[in-house]
Design a protein around this motif. Structure first.
Motif, mmCIF file in Angstrom:
data_model
loop_
_atom_site.group_PDB
_atom_site.id
_atom_site.type_symbol
_atom_site.label_atom_id
_atom_site.label_comp_id
_atom_site.label_asym_id
_atom_site.label_seq_id
_atom_site.Cartn_x
_atom_site.Cartn_y
_atom_site.Cartn_z
ATOM 1 N N ARG A 124 -8.061 -3.690 -10.891
ATOM 2 C CA ARG A 124 -9.446 -3.972 -10.519
ATOM 3 C C ARG A 124 -9.636 -3.461 -9.095
ATOM 4 N NH1 ARG A 124 -9.517 -7.823 -6.706
ATOM 5 N NH2 ARG A 124 -7.770 -9.248 -6.582
ATOM 6 N N GLU A 125 -10.891 -3.201 -8.709
ATOM 7 C CA GLU A 125 -11.135 -2.846 -7.308
ATOM 8 C C GLU A 125 -10.665 -4.007 -6.447
ATOM 9 O OE1 GLU A 125 -14.920 -1.243 -6.159
ATOM 10 O OE2 GLU A 125 -14.898 0.189 -7.818
ATOM 11 N N GLY A 126 -9.918 -3.693 -5.420
ATOM 12 C CA GLY A 126 -9.312 -4.727 -4.587
ATOM 13 C C GLY A 126 -7.981 -5.202 -5.142
ATOM 14 N N GLY A 127 -7.632 -4.736 -6.331
ATOM 15 C CA GLY A 127 -6.359 -5.093 -6.952
ATOM 16 C C GLY A 127 -5.202 -4.372 -6.276
ATOM 17 N N VAL A 128 -4.015 -4.587 -6.813
ATOM 18 C CA VAL A 128 -2.807 -4.116 -6.157
ATOM 19 C C VAL A 128 -1.948 -3.268 -7.102
ATOM 20 C CG1 VAL A 128 -0.625 -4.889 -5.109
ATOM 21 C CG2 VAL A 128 -2.746 -6.083 -4.582
ATOM 22 N N ILE A 129 -1.435 -2.194 -6.548
ATOM 23 C CA ILE A 129 -0.381 -1.412 -7.173
ATOM 24 C C ILE A 129 0.811 -1.540 -6.249
ATOM 25 C CG2 ILE A 129 0.391 0.901 -7.822
ATOM 26 C CD1 ILE A 129 -2.513 1.555 -8.524
ATOM 27 N N LYS A 130 1.968 -1.834 -6.822
ATOM 28 C CA LYS A 130 3.163 -2.014 -6.001
ATOM 29 C C LYS A 130 4.096 -0.824 -6.145
ATOM 30 C CE LYS A 130 3.263 -6.996 -5.686
ATOM 31 N NZ LYS A 130 3.993 -8.222 -6.019
ATOM 32 N N PHE A 131 4.682 -0.448 -5.004
ATOM 33 C CA PHE A 131 5.690 0.608 -4.947
ATOM 34 C C PHE A 131 7.024 -0.055 -4.655
ATOM 35 C CE2 PHE A 131 8.314 3.878 -3.199
ATOM 36 C CZ PHE A 131 7.896 5.059 -3.788
ATOM 37 N N ASN A 132 7.953 0.068 -5.598
ATOM 38 C CA ASN A 132 9.274 -0.533 -5.456
ATOM 39 C C ASN A 132 10.128 0.346 -4.552
ATOM 40 O OD1 ASN A 132 11.870 -1.527 -5.742
ATOM 41 N ND2 ASN A 132 11.687 -1.853 -7.949
ATOM 42 N N MET A 133 10.523 -0.185 -3.415
ATOM 43 C CA MET A 133 11.319 0.578 -2.452
ATOM 44 C C MET A 133 12.787 0.695 -2.885
ATOM 45 S SD MET A 133 9.163 1.611 -0.271
ATOM 46 C CE MET A 133 10.195 2.216 1.054
ATOM 47 N N GLY A 134 13.159 -0.018 -3.944
ATOM 48 C CA GLY A 134 14.519 0.086 -4.460
ATOM 49 C C GLY A 134 15.536 -0.773 -3.744
ATOM 50 N N ASN A 135 15.075 -1.521 -2.771
ATOM 51 C CA ASN A 135 15.985 -2.385 -2.013
ATOM 52 C C ASN A 135 15.536 -3.854 -2.076
ATOM 53 O OD1 ASN A 135 13.715 -2.426 -0.417
ATOM 54 N ND2 ASN A 135 14.665 -1.487 1.383
ATOM 55 N N GLY A 136 14.744 -4.158 -3.092
ATOM 56 C CA GLY A 136 14.242 -5.526 -3.242
ATOM 57 C C GLY A 136 12.901 -5.757 -2.575
ATOM 58 N N THR A 137 12.370 -4.738 -1.876
ATOM 59 C CA THR A 137 11.072 -4.880 -1.234
ATOM 60 C C THR A 137 10.054 -3.981 -1.920
ATOM 61 O OG1 THR A 137 11.476 -3.156 0.410
ATOM 62 C CG2 THR A 137 12.138 -5.402 0.999
ATOM 63 N N PHE A 138 8.791 -4.354 -1.750
ATOM 64 C CA PHE A 138 7.688 -3.622 -2.366
ATOM 65 C C PHE A 138 6.615 -3.343 -1.334
ATOM 66 C CE2 PHE A 138 9.780 -5.993 -5.623
ATOM 67 C CZ PHE A 138 9.759 -5.176 -6.733
ATOM 68 N N ILE A 139 5.996 -2.177 -1.452
ATOM 69 C CA ILE A 139 4.828 -1.864 -0.639
ATOM 70 C C ILE A 139 3.617 -2.084 -1.532
ATOM 71 C CG2 ILE A 139 3.545 -0.034 0.529
ATOM 72 C CD1 ILE A 139 6.239 1.212 1.254
ATOM 73 N N GLU A 140 2.640 -2.814 -1.029
ATOM 74 C CA GLU A 140 1.415 -3.061 -1.792
ATOM 75 C C GLU A 140 0.357 -2.042 -1.409
ATOM 76 O OE1 GLU A 140 0.060 -7.098 -1.638
ATOM 77 O OE2 GLU A 140 1.810 -7.821 -2.741
ATOM 78 N N MET A 141 -0.210 -1.417 -2.427
ATOM 79 C CA MET A 141 -1.279 -0.436 -2.231
ATOM 80 C C MET A 141 -2.536 -1.006 -2.882
ATOM 81 S SD MET A 141 1.087 2.909 -2.992
ATOM 82 C CE MET A 141 1.490 2.387 -4.635
ATOM 83 N N THR A 142 -3.642 -0.917 -2.189
ATOM 84 C CA THR A 142 -4.891 -1.517 -2.653
ATOM 85 C C THR A 142 -5.709 -0.515 -3.459
ATOM 86 O OG1 THR A 142 -4.924 -2.908 -0.685
ATOM 87 C CG2 THR A 142 -6.994 -2.699 -1.897
ATOM 88 N N ILE A 143 -6.202 -0.974 -4.598
ATOM 89 C CA ILE A 143 -7.104 -0.148 -5.407
ATOM 90 C C ILE A 143 -8.475 -0.183 -4.738
ATOM 91 C CG2 ILE A 143 -8.237 0.137 -7.648
ATOM 92 C CD1 ILE A 143 -5.717 -1.182 -8.907
ATOM 93 N N THR A 144 -8.933 0.973 -4.272
ATOM 94 C CA THR A 144 -10.189 1.055 -3.528
ATOM 95 C C THR A 144 -11.369 1.435 -4.410
ATOM 96 O OG1 THR A 144 -9.651 3.315 -2.902
ATOM 97 C CG2 THR A 144 -9.054 1.576 -1.340
ATOM 98 N N GLU A 145 -11.089 2.094 -5.545
ATOM 99 C CA GLU A 145 -12.153 2.414 -6.502
ATOM 100 C C GLU A 145 -11.560 2.455 -7.897
ATOM 101 O OE1 GLU A 145 -15.755 5.592 -7.429
ATOM 102 O OE2 GLU A 145 -14.579 5.824 -5.597
ATOM 103 N N LEU A 146 -12.291 1.890 -8.845
ATOM 104 C CA LEU A 146 -11.828 1.865 -10.226
ATOM 105 C C LEU A 146 -13.021 1.968 -11.160
ATOM 106 C CD1 LEU A 146 -9.397 1.297 -12.213
ATOM 107 C CD2 LEU A 146 -10.200 -1.059 -12.207
ATOM 108 N N LYS A 147 -12.979 2.974 -12.019
ATOM 109 C CA LYS A 147 -13.930 3.099 -13.125
ATOM 110 C C LYS A 147 -13.060 3.357 -14.335
ATOM 111 C CE LYS A 147 -17.948 4.564 -10.605
ATOM 112 N NZ LYS A 147 -17.979 5.374 -9.434
ATOM 113 N N MET A 148 -13.002 2.397 -15.243
ATOM 114 C CA MET A 148 -12.089 2.463 -16.375
ATOM 115 C C MET A 148 -12.199 3.798 -17.102
ATOM 116 S SD MET A 148 -10.404 -0.264 -16.042
ATOM 117 C CE MET A 148 -9.529 -0.548 -17.556
ATOM 118 N N GLN A 149 -11.047 4.346 -17.444
ATOM 119 C CA GLN A 149 -10.918 5.614 -18.167
ATOM 120 C C GLN A 149 -11.403 6.814 -17.358
ATOM 121 O OE1 GLN A 149 -9.375 5.198 -21.193
ATOM 122 N NE2 GLN A 149 -9.536 3.003 -20.889
#
Length: 160
Positions: free
Chosen positions: A50-75
């Motif tokens: 969702r807009e404002g939602g989160v995509i996580k990037f797994n750093m591979g060491n047990g930590t994650f970087i959170e990236m914010t969804i700034t625009e979303l139009k389904m499909q």
């Protein structure tokens, strides 16, 4: 099929365009479905689509970087932060599949930029191959070829 890289204000834009022989819905599923994401980008996971939602990037060491969804139009549009930059996927339905556009808005060019662009390039190749039922034997070998090309492409843009 090299991305178009150009100066844009104080930053740069790298634009990848691909025509895929698959529907926008099928391509969209590879961008947003946590069952399919790891097949082309194992470090990514959508937590909240969702807009404002989160995509996580797994750093591979047990930590994650959170990236914010700034625009979303389904499909159609998925845009999210990528450190100081923005990554934007756009899908345009066509009679014989869809056009996929990936824009990365870069605040600056770094030594890591050619690596990232080669990575995106290979990721798009992998999505296309997966949808076609093919595999890319050695992503690393393909990446090396594109990496060299992106080094040169960036040198050309920066030297202007």
């Amino acid at each position: 099929m090299l991305a178009e890289i150009k100066k844009d204000g104080n930053g740069y834009i790298a634009k990848f365009e691909r025509h895929l022989n698959h529907s926008a819905e099928d391509v969209w599923s590879y961008l947003t479905d946590n069952e399919k994401l790891p097949k082309w980008f194992p470090e990514l996971r959508v937590d909240e689509l969702r807009e404002g939602g989160v995509i996580k990037f797994n750093m591979g060491n047990g930590t994650f970087i959170e990236m914010t969804i700034t625009e979303l139009k389904m499909q159609s549009i998925l845009e999210y932060t990528w450190a100081e930059d923005l990554v934007r996927f756009e899908l345009y339905p066509k009679i014989d599949g869809c056009k996929l556009v990936l824009n990365e808005k870069l605040t600056k060019i770094t030594d890591h930029t050619p690596r990232d662009l080669a990575g995106w390039h290979v990721c798009l190749d992998v999505i296309d191959a997966l949808l076609d039922g093919r595999t890319i034997e050695s992503r690393k070998d393909v990446w090396k070829i594109w990496y060299e090309k992106y080094i040169k492409a960036i040198e050309e843009v920066v030297s202007v």
